[in-house]
Design a protein around this motif. Sequence first.
Motif, PDB file in Angstrom:
ATOM      1  N   UNK A 141       0.834  -1.304   0.068  1.00 54.80           N
ATOM      2  CA  UNK A 141      -0.064   0.100  -0.079  1.00 54.80           C
ATOM      3  C   UNK A 141       0.967   1.256  -0.036  1.00 54.80           C
ATOM      4  N   UNK A 142       2.078   1.291   0.703  1.00 56.44           N
ATOM      5  CA  UNK A 142       2.780   2.470   1.164  1.00 56.44           C
ATOM      6  C   UNK A 142       3.350   2.766  -0.418  1.00 56.44           C
ATOM      7  N   UNK A 143       4.039   1.612  -1.002  1.00 55.67           N
ATOM      8  CA  UNK A 143       4.758   1.963  -2.251  1.00 55.67           C
ATOM      9  C   UNK A 143       3.754   2.356  -3.523  1.00 55.67           C
ATOM     10  N   UNK A 144       2.460   1.714  -3.159  1.00 55.49           N
ATOM     11  CA  UNK A 144       1.566   2.247  -4.556  1.00 55.49           C
ATOM     12  C   UNK A 144       1.031   3.584  -4.262  1.00 55.49           C
ATOM     13  N   UNK A 145       0.850   3.952  -2.972  1.00 56.74           N
ATOM     14  CA  UNK A 145       0.608   5.405  -2.759  1.00 56.74           C
ATOM     15  C   UNK A 145       1.536   6.290  -2.939  1.00 56.74           C
ATOM     16  N   UNK A 146       3.119   5.958  -2.685  1.00 53.50           N
ATOM     17  CA  UNK A 146       4.173   6.738  -2.864  1.00 53.50           C
ATOM     18  C   UNK A 146       4.418   7.006  -4.374  1.00 53.50           C
ATOM     19  N   UNK A 147       4.132   5.877  -5.045  1.00 50.15           N
ATOM     20  CA  UNK A 147       4.180   6.014  -6.498  1.00 50.15           C
ATOM     21  C   UNK A 147       3.385   7.032  -7.247  1.00 50.15           C
ATOM     22  N   UNK A 148       2.153   7.013  -6.749  1.00 50.85           N
ATOM     23  CA  UNK A 148       1.094   8.206  -7.152  1.00 50.85           C
ATOM     24  C   UNK A 148       1.598   9.473  -6.786  1.00 50.85           C
ATOM     25  N   UNK A 149       1.916   9.618  -5.510  1.00 51.43           N
ATOM     26  CA  UNK A 149       2.226  10.868  -5.212  1.00 51.43           C
ATOM     27  C   UNK A 149       3.543  11.556  -5.799  1.00 51.43           C
ATOM     28  N   UNK A 150       4.390  10.586  -5.965  1.00 54.15           N
ATOM     29  CA  UNK A 150       5.706  11.084  -6.826  1.00 54.15           C
ATOM     30  C   UNK A 150       5.667  11.242  -8.333  1.00 54.15           C
ATOM     31  N   UNK A 151       4.739  10.458  -8.903  1.00 56.05           N
ATOM     32  CA  UNK A 151       4.456  10.706 -10.001  1.00 56.05           C
ATOM     33  C   UNK A 151       3.784  12.037 -10.325  1.00 56.05           C
TER      34      UNK A 151
END
Length: 576
Positions: free
Chosen positions: A371-381
Motif C-alpha cells: 500500500x505504501x509503495x503504491x501510494x508513494x508512486x502516485x504521489x511522486x508521479x
Amino acid sequence: MPSPSATSPRIASSPANWSTRSVSTTDVSLSRLLRHGWQLPPVLIAACVLIPIASLAASALSGSPAHWTHLASHVLPEALSNTLVLLLAVGVIVTLLGTVTAWLVTAYDFPGRRILSWALLLPLAVPSYIIAFSYVDLMHPLGPIQGTLRAILGIDSPRGLRLPDIRSLTGCILVLGFVLYPYVYLTTRIMFQTQAASLIEAARMLGARPLTVFARVALPLARPAIAVGVSLALLEAMNDIGASEFLGVQTVTVAIYSTWISRSDLPGAAQIALVMLVLVLALIMLERHGRRRQRFATARRAQPLRPIRLGRRAGLLALLVCLLPVILGFVAPALHLLHETVKRLQHELPSRQLLDSFINTLQVSALATALTVACGLLVAWAGRGAWRSGAAPSAGLAGRFASLGYAIPGTVLAIGLLAPLVAVDHALSGLLGQWSDRAPQLILMGSMGGLVIVYMLRFMAIAVGGIESGLERIPRSLDHAAATLGERPGGLLRRIHLPQLWPAIAAAALLVFVDTMKELPATLLLRPLNFDTLATWLYAEAARGTYEEGAIAALGIVLAGLLPVILLARVNRSAP
C-alpha cells in the motif's frame, strides 16, 4: 408564414441540439477530469496525514481542565525534563561520533578503513529497544560482562564488584547515542565525499594543521548535513518507547503510552501527544534555522577528497576511534543475541506463539509495504507533473504534506488515528448492517487494517523519496515525446516510467518493509487483541523479565535490518 431563416435559430436551440451540446460538454469535463485526475491521489493522501493531527487536537481539547492541571503538576515536569536532557545529550553524542568517524574514513587512510566505512552503518540495522534489551542482560550483575571482570580480578561475590546500573537516564543516553549516530555519519560522509576538495587541498598546501583543516574548513561546509543527521537522530530518539521503558526513563513517549494503556485516558494521552508534536515542530524549525543562510559554490568537475596515509600510531588511534561505536552499537549486542538464540534452540524449538508472531510480522509488513509503495508512486508521479504542462502546485504541496508522517512520532500518529478509525468502523458496520444481521463491529481496529494504515502514513516519505530519486533519472524529453505522440497518462506510466523505476521501487519497498518490521510504538497502540509481531513479542518478553524467546525475535529483526544497511553501504560507496 415565417421564413426558413427566421426558424433556423429555433432549430439550433431545439431539444435535440441541447442533448448534443450537453454530451459535448460532458465529454470535455470527462477529458479534463482524466487529464488532471493524477492531481487527486496526493491530495487525498495528504488529507489522510492531516486527519490524525486534527483528531489529536480535538481529543486534547475535549479533556476537562482538570486533565491539564494534573498533567502539568504530576506528569509533564518529569517527562519533559527527561526528554529534553535525553535529546540534548544524544544530540551531542551523535554529532561527535558521526562527524569524527565520517571525517576519519574520508580524509585519512589507515588499516581497516574500507571495512569500517560501511561497518559504521551497522547500528542502523538494530532498533534501539533491541540494543537496550541486550545491554540489560549483558550488564546484569550476574551477566557476562560483570562476571568476566570479576573472574579477571579474582572477585567471587557479585557484591565485590558492581558496575553502575544501565537502567538509568545515563544508560538510555548512551544506548540511543551509539545506535543513532549513523544518521549523522551517513549524511556528513556524503557531504565530505561530494563537496569540492579544492578548499581543503588549498588549506593543506598553505600549511594548515589537520585539526585546523577539519575545524575551519571541513566542519563549516558539512554543517547542513550535520543538522539534517542530528534532526533525524533526535526524531528517532523522541519516537523511542522500548529503550526508554526498558531502562526506566519516563519520557514523553512513555507517558503517552502509559496514560492510554494503563489509565484508558484518551484525552490525557492526546494532550501529552500534542506537547510532543510541538517538540517535534520545534526540532524541525531549529534544524531549518541552523542552515538558513548556508550557500555553496562548487566546481563543475569537483574531485573527491584524496585520503592521507596515517602513520602507525595515528592509524591505530583512528582505527580504535572508528571501531568503538561499531562494537558497542552492533557487534556486542548482535553476538549476545546470537549466543542466546543458539543456546535456546539447543534445548527447545521456538514456541507456536513466536512462530505466529513471525507470520503476523510478514503479513502486516507485506500489506503495508504494498500500500505504501503504491501510494508513494502516485504521489511522486503526480509531483513530477510529467503529463502535459507540468506539475500543478497543488500536487507538489500535497506531496509535501503526504510525507509529513515520517516526522510525526509513531505514538502521536497512533493516538491521533484512534478516533478516526473508530468512526470509520462504526460507519462500515452500519453500512454492512443493512445487508446482514451479524455485521462486524471492529473492521479496522479488530484486524490488521489499522496497523497497515498507520504504517502507510508513517513511512510514506520513504517511498516518495525513493521513487522521486528514480524519476529524476528519467529524462523529461521522453515524457514530452510520448505526449506529442498522443500517449495517455496511464500509458506513459506503464510503458515508459515503470520499466525504468523498478530498481527505485524495489529499494523503497525494502526500506519500508524493514521499517514496518521494527516499528514498536504504533504497533503497541493499534494492534488487535491477541495479535503480536516480533517487535511486540520482544517488548512483552522484556516487560515480563523473561529473555528465553526474546533473543530469537530480536535476532530476526536484526537480520532483516541488515538488508537496507547493505543497500545504504553500496549507495554510500558509490557516492563520489
